[in-house]
Write a protein that holds these residues in place. Sequence first.
Motif, PDB file in Angstrom:
ATOM      1  N   ALA A 208      17.398  12.449   2.888  1.00 18.78           N
ATOM      2  CA  ALA A 208      16.492  12.123   3.995  1.00 18.78           C
ATOM      3  C   ALA A 208      16.086  10.655   3.886  1.00 18.78           C
ATOM      4  CB  ALA A 208      15.258  13.017   3.948  1.00 18.78           C
ATOM      5  N   PRO A 209      15.844  10.013   5.012  1.00 17.75           N
ATOM      6  CA  PRO A 209      15.477   8.591   4.963  1.00 17.75           C
ATOM      7  C   PRO A 209      14.123   8.377   4.282  1.00 17.75           C
ATOM      8  CG  PRO A 209      15.231   9.450   7.189  1.00 17.75           C
ATOM      9  CD  PRO A 209      15.860  10.540   6.378  1.00 17.75           C
ATOM     10  N   PHE A 210      13.990   7.207   3.686  1.00 17.36           N
ATOM     11  CA  PHE A 210      12.713   6.852   3.060  1.00 17.36           C
ATOM     12  C   PHE A 210      11.692   6.524   4.139  1.00 17.36           C
ATOM     13  CE2 PHE A 210      15.814   5.397  -0.254  1.00 17.36           C
ATOM     14  CZ  PHE A 210      15.492   6.372  -1.194  1.00 17.36           C
ATOM     15  N   GLN A 211      10.438   6.787   3.846  1.00 26.52           N
ATOM     16  CA  GLN A 211       9.368   6.400   4.756  1.00 26.52           C
ATOM     17  C   GLN A 211       9.110   4.904   4.561  1.00 26.52           C
ATOM     18  OE1 GLN A 211       6.011   8.906   3.837  1.00 26.52           O
ATOM     19  NE2 GLN A 211       7.303  10.716   3.704  1.00 26.52           N
ATOM     20  N   VAL A 212       8.715   4.240   5.609  1.00 25.29           N
ATOM     21  CA  VAL A 212       8.421   2.807   5.523  1.00 25.29           C
ATOM     22  C   VAL A 212       6.976   2.599   5.961  1.00 25.29           C
ATOM     23  CG1 VAL A 212       9.070   0.510   6.330  1.00 25.29           C
ATOM     24  CG2 VAL A 212      10.829   2.246   6.019  1.00 25.29           C
ATOM     25  N   THR A 213       6.217   1.898   5.139  1.00 20.58           N
ATOM     26  CA  THR A 213       4.821   1.607   5.473  1.00 20.58           C
ATOM     27  C   THR A 213       4.584   0.097   5.373  1.00 20.58           C
ATOM     28  OG1 THR A 213       4.080   1.935   3.192  1.00 20.58           O
ATOM     29  CG2 THR A 213       3.990   3.844   4.638  1.00 20.58           C
ATOM     30  N   TYR A 214       3.602  -0.343   6.129  1.00 16.69           N
ATOM     31  CA  TYR A 214       3.260  -1.759   6.099  1.00 16.69           C
ATOM     32  C   TYR A 214       2.225  -1.981   5.005  1.00 16.69           C
ATOM     33  CZ  TYR A 214       1.859  -6.397   7.679  1.00 16.69           C
ATOM     34  OH  TYR A 214       1.589  -7.737   7.739  1.00 16.69           O
ATOM     35  N   ASP A 215       2.604  -2.759   3.986  1.00 16.73           N
ATOM     36  CA  ASP A 215       1.717  -3.060   2.856  1.00 16.73           C
ATOM     37  C   ASP A 215       2.161  -4.401   2.264  1.00 16.73           C
ATOM     38  OD1 ASP A 215      -0.018  -3.069   0.711  1.00 16.73           O
ATOM     39  OD2 ASP A 215       0.854  -1.301  -0.271  1.00 16.73           O
ATOM     40  N   PRO A 216       1.790  -5.515   2.939  1.00 14.89           N
ATOM     41  CA  PRO A 216       2.299  -6.828   2.511  1.00 14.89           C
ATOM     42  C   PRO A 216       1.874  -7.239   1.095  1.00 14.89           C
ATOM     43  CG  PRO A 216       0.651  -7.061   4.238  1.00 14.89           C
ATOM     44  CD  PRO A 216       0.925  -5.614   4.096  1.00 14.89           C
ATOM     45  N   GLY A 217       0.814  -6.651   0.554  1.00 13.61           N
ATOM     46  CA  GLY A 217       0.367  -7.013  -0.795  1.00 13.61           C
ATOM     47  C   GLY A 217       1.101  -6.285  -1.902  1.00 13.61           C
ATOM     48  N   ASN A 218       1.925  -5.333  -1.552  1.00 14.87           N
ATOM     49  CA  ASN A 218       2.650  -4.553  -2.550  1.00 14.87           C
ATOM     50  C   ASN A 218       3.821  -5.364  -3.102  1.00 14.87           C
ATOM     51  OD1 ASN A 218       4.432  -2.575  -3.802  1.00 14.87           O
ATOM     52  ND2 ASN A 218       3.267  -1.010  -2.708  1.00 14.87           N
ATOM     53  N   PRO A 219       4.028  -5.356  -4.428  1.00 17.33           N
ATOM     54  CA  PRO A 219       5.152  -6.111  -5.005  1.00 17.33           C
ATOM     55  C   PRO A 219       6.520  -5.645  -4.503  1.00 17.33           C
ATOM     56  CG  PRO A 219       3.704  -5.267  -6.743  1.00 17.33           C
ATOM     57  CD  PRO A 219       3.206  -4.720  -5.448  1.00 17.33           C
ATOM     58  N   ALA A 220       6.606  -4.424  -3.981  1.00 17.63           N
ATOM     59  CA  ALA A 220       7.883  -3.900  -3.480  1.00 17.63           C
ATOM     60  C   ALA A 220       8.083  -4.179  -1.995  1.00 17.63           C
ATOM     61  CB  ALA A 220       7.953  -2.391  -3.740  1.00 17.63           C
ATOM     62  N   ALA A 221       7.151  -4.925  -1.379  1.00 16.15           N
ATOM     63  CA  ALA A 221       7.250  -5.217   0.059  1.00 16.15           C
ATOM     64  C   ALA A 221       8.393  -6.199   0.325  1.00 16.15           C
ATOM     65  CB  ALA A 221       5.940  -5.796   0.561  1.00 16.15           C
ATOM     66  N   ASP A 222       9.073  -5.974   1.450  1.00 12.89           N
ATOM     67  CA  ASP A 222      10.129  -6.901   1.833  1.00 12.89           C
ATOM     68  C   ASP A 222       9.501  -8.137   2.489  1.00 12.89           C
ATOM     69  OD1 ASP A 222       9.472  -6.152   4.440  1.00 12.89           O
ATOM     70  OD2 ASP A 222      11.289  -4.969   4.754  1.00 12.89           O
ATOM     71  N   GLU A 223      10.322  -9.032   3.016  1.00 18.33           N
ATOM     72  CA  GLU A 223       9.818 -10.288   3.606  1.00 18.33           C
ATOM     73  C   GLU A 223       8.927 -10.054   4.821  1.00 18.33           C
ATOM     74  OE1 GLU A 223      13.737  -9.210   5.347  1.00 18.33           O
ATOM     75  OE2 GLU A 223      13.125  -9.591   3.296  1.00 18.33           O
ATOM     76  N   ASN A 224       9.012  -8.881   5.453  1.00 22.76           N
ATOM     77  CA  ASN A 224       8.159  -8.559   6.601  1.00 22.76           C
ATOM     78  C   ASN A 224       6.915  -7.759   6.215  1.00 22.76           C
ATOM     79  OD1 ASN A 224       9.980  -9.787   8.432  1.00 22.76           O
ATOM     80  ND2 ASN A 224      11.270  -7.963   8.360  1.00 22.76           N
ATOM     81  N   GLY A 225       6.755  -7.486   4.929  1.00 23.25           N
ATOM     82  CA  GLY A 225       5.582  -6.757   4.449  1.00 23.25           C
ATOM     83  C   GLY A 225       5.733  -5.244   4.436  1.00 23.25           C
ATOM     84  N   TYR A 226       6.939  -4.747   4.661  1.00 22.99           N
ATOM     85  CA  TYR A 226       7.168  -3.302   4.671  1.00 22.99           C
ATOM     86  C   TYR A 226       7.669  -2.812   3.314  1.00 22.99           C
ATOM     87  CZ  TYR A 226       6.474  -3.347   9.674  1.00 22.99           C
ATOM     88  OH  TYR A 226       5.913  -3.482  10.912  1.00 22.99           O
ATOM     89  N   VAL A 227       7.167  -1.654   2.932  1.00 23.69           N
ATOM     90  CA  VAL A 227       7.521  -1.047   1.648  1.00 23.69           C
ATOM     91  C   VAL A 227       8.209   0.287   1.911  1.00 23.69           C
ATOM     92  CG1 VAL A 227       6.617  -0.147  -0.536  1.00 23.69           C
ATOM     93  CG2 VAL A 227       5.507  -2.097   0.558  1.00 23.69           C
ATOM     94  N   LYS A 228       9.332   0.498   1.252  1.00 21.30           N
ATOM     95  CA  LYS A 228       9.991   1.803   1.330  1.00 21.30           C
ATOM     96  C   LYS A 228       9.259   2.762   0.393  1.00 21.30           C
ATOM     97  CE  LYS A 228      14.685   0.066   2.026  1.00 21.30           C
ATOM     98  NZ  LYS A 228      16.027   0.025   1.415  1.00 21.30           N
ATOM     99  N   MET A 229       8.874   3.905   0.950  1.00 17.86           N
ATOM    100  CA  MET A 229       8.177   4.930   0.174  1.00 17.86           C
ATOM    101  C   MET A 229       9.127   6.110  -0.048  1.00 17.86           C
ATOM    102  SD  MET A 229       5.278   3.559  -0.389  1.00 17.86           S
ATOM    103  CE  MET A 229       4.315   4.896  -1.046  1.00 17.86           C
ATOM    104  N   PRO A 230       8.908   6.873  -1.106  1.00 13.96           N
ATOM    105  CA  PRO A 230       9.784   8.021  -1.385  1.00 13.96           C
ATOM    106  C   PRO A 230       9.843   9.009  -0.218  1.00 13.96           C
ATOM    107  CG  PRO A 230       8.372   7.561  -3.259  1.00 13.96           C
ATOM    108  CD  PRO A 230       7.877   6.709  -2.136  1.00 13.96           C
TER     109      PRO A 230
END
Length: 139
Positions: A75-97
């Motif tokens: 199943a696809p990973f959930q994506v959340t906006y969290d620009p302060g997270n070290p795992a955030a991409d350049e747009n501030g989105y983090v892939k969640m389990p």
Amino acid sequence: MIDPLQASSRLAGAGLEAQSMRLRIVSENIANAQSTGKTAGADPYARKTITFRSEFDHAIGSASVKVKEIGTDRAPFQVTYDPGNPAADENGYVKMPNVNMLVEMADMREANRSYEANLQMMKQTRSMISSLIDLLRGA
């Protein structure tokens, strides 16, 4: 071929082992439900799945349960906006389990009930063996 009491103990033992493994997988999923990737844009923890198979046990002359495989949920990973997270991409989105806590809790409850049913079967078998020994002593 073994006697029916040994067969029921063996079947219950196989069920206990299978459900114990299922509970372990569910526990891992719950424990890692918020585990993101270590670097920006990296994939997070992927939910594990467990598959069972029916296997004929020649010693007892009946089908038994075994773990077929432990896989990974696609199943696809959930994506959340969290620009302060070290795992955030350049747009501030983090892939969640891809772990859904409601699904995991339902799986845990079902596995727990199946485990308890197999445990009760084991207890009943022991009780029957004990009663048989008592009868044989009296004879």
